[in-house]
Design an enzyme around this catalytic site. Sequence first.
Site, PDB file in Angstrom:
ATOM      1  N   HIS A  67       0.837  -1.192   0.000  1.00  0.00           N
ATOM      2  CA  HIS A  67       0.000   0.000   0.000  1.00  0.00           C
ATOM      3  C   HIS A  67       0.869   1.238   0.000  1.00  0.00           C
ATOM      4  O   HIS A  67       2.013   1.216   0.456  1.00  0.00           O
ATOM      5  CB  HIS A  67      -0.959   0.022   1.193  1.00  0.00           C
ATOM      6  CG  HIS A  67      -0.321  -0.328   2.501  1.00  0.00           C
ATOM      7  ND1 HIS A  67       0.029  -1.620   2.839  1.00  0.00           N
ATOM      8  CD2 HIS A  67       0.054   0.433   3.556  1.00  0.00           C
ATOM      9  CE1 HIS A  67       0.564  -1.641   4.046  1.00  0.00           C
ATOM     10  NE2 HIS A  67       0.603  -0.407   4.505  1.00  0.00           N
ATOM     11  N   CYS A 177       0.520   2.656  11.962  1.00  0.00           N
ATOM     12  CA  CYS A 177       1.596   2.381  11.011  1.00  0.00           C
ATOM     13  C   CYS A 177       1.891   3.639  10.214  1.00  0.00           C
ATOM     14  O   CYS A 177       1.199   4.654  10.347  1.00  0.00           O
ATOM     15  CB  CYS A 177       1.242   1.214  10.087  1.00  0.00           C
ATOM     16  SG  CYS A 177      -0.079   1.565   8.915  1.00  0.00           S
TER      17      CYS A 177
END
Length: 667
Positions: A67, A177
């Site tokens: 991603h 994250c």
Amino acid sequence: MNLKEMTTQSLVFYDIEATSKEAVISFLVDNLEKEGYISDKAAFEKAVFEREGHSATGMERGLAIPHGKSSAVKKGVFTVAKLKEPLAPHAWESVDPTNQVSLVFLLAIPDEEAGTTHLKLLAELSGRLMNASYLDGLLAATSKEALFEALDDVTVTQTVVGDSEYAGKSVLAITACATGIAHTYMAAEALEQAGKELGIAVRVEKQGANGMEDTHDAGAIAKADGILFAVDTKVKEKERFVGKNYVEVKVADPLRHAKEILIRTLTDSDGQVTASAESEDTVTSKTQKTGWKKVGADMTAAIMTGISYMIPLIVAAGLMLGIAKLTWVYALGLDIGMIGDPMYNSVGGLQEFLHYLDGFGSMLFKFIYPVFAMFVAYAIADRVGLIAGFAGGLFAGGLHYTFWGIEGGIPSGFLGALILGLTAGYVAKFLNQRVKLSKNLAAMKPMLIVPGISVLVIFVLNLYVIDPVFGHLNKWIADTIASMSTSGTLSLSAVIAAATAFDLGGPVNKAAGAIAIGLSADHIFPLTPRVLAIVIPPLGIGLATIIDRFIVGRRVFSQDLRLLGNTSFLLGFLAISEGAIPFMLRNPLITIPLNLIGAIAGACTGVALGAVQWLPLPAIWGWPLVENLPAYLVGMLVGVAIIAFGNIFIRYALIKRKERNGEKVDY
């Protein structure tokens, strides 16, 4: 939620043929661009690969979720590919080292779209993929159409609440994250599932691209038996948890070890969260409980932080020098030895520009150790450690000799920067925690007391320990080299090469250089081993980062070291060995011995075959001036090969051993 709203059937691919992670990601990014979801393919692809370097996006059971977060993404979307043949193990870095990726979800995350439906759906997808029955349905799909339909098959198997000895306990967790979507929500889902199996009440606050979700309130915090931070970024509002026992891990760790982490949170915490006036939030570590292992881990983390801040400076300095020197030699055809001559201070034109650009690059290199030591101290003590760390780095770089008017002073180099940076951090941290002042005088502590005392400690330590120790050490090395001037050719070559390669431009290197140049000036012994030993380490370590996956079938260097390896390789041709310093700082027990062996073997091979270089020109433009250039190049290749293959095979063996023991691979 209907996940099919977040993609289209044209972004679902089945039986794709690919043999590498890079090929899969490139294929999916190409199609996102074709469908009009991203405005800049190169920018988004760069964001994806930067995220790959942060932590593994391969999971287990064939799943990978790369991603990227970028302003090039027009709106949140995902694309999915089922591969015809699974990738080989280690082709995609995964939390499960044996994972053979066959199902890939690529998430495209916009920079500024917090709270929107698109990001909420991407978060929902990340959570679902942690559910075994949902993933089974995706893996069982036999066509593109079936895979598309399975995206919203939400039939799941409910986890039975456990009755372990920890049943009834409460853990509050925060997950975060770097991009704020995939790992943030996957770690949350893994912890919640593990909590159900153990009977632990787990509540997770997600600090991601949607902001702070499911925020913990004061009542829940007061009742919690433990706090867990599963994060790759700074925790927001950590001061809420002051006084609570905590455990902190990487955000990817719960994806495989959620149960163990929850149990550790309840039984063996890292310490207590505390707040101070000098920093938004700090944590006191229970050093007595965790012992030297914890101290070692903290030091390692601090060193890696210092390296990460030092790397851009090395790259920038090397780039300035490279542009100046290459243009000077190949575009203007001038003698490289004249580029620093003051006569070019005011000649005007390109010559003056390159003269100053070269000086600028050299000046930047003087600050490698100050930046490194400063951020080592910062990692330990936060902002209050910066000044003392910077002062220690100035000493390590030898800048004090210039200001004190001391001729021939030998700086302590990377070892000095390491010792002084760590000392600065721990002294500043100790003072920050132990000095207590009234509220009216509190501002004096970070502005006067902590930096003043810690800088004084660094001054005394350097004056009476660091400089004398390294001064005597380097004098002994210089005397040893000089005493061998009449001994065997290969023995002297080995000593000069080893001293040159030991600290990559540091004081030992400079001591060897002074003796070697003196011997060459008197026409006693050529500079061949010296010039070979300058270029062999950066070329060898750089080559290792480029060819590792072709030699052992996987990467053995982390993403940040791979990027730095490319720089080191290029700087090696310019005879700038400092590009390899970060490798030496991060893994000295691997890097230094291999540098010594490679430099000695390469230098002795070149000398034995008849290579002779009397001029101090180790860079590529000096190679044509070597007598018997083929012998010189053979020696260089021998040394480079030893360092490159030695690094690859040793690191591979260490990684395999850690994986067999179930330990975390930290490269």
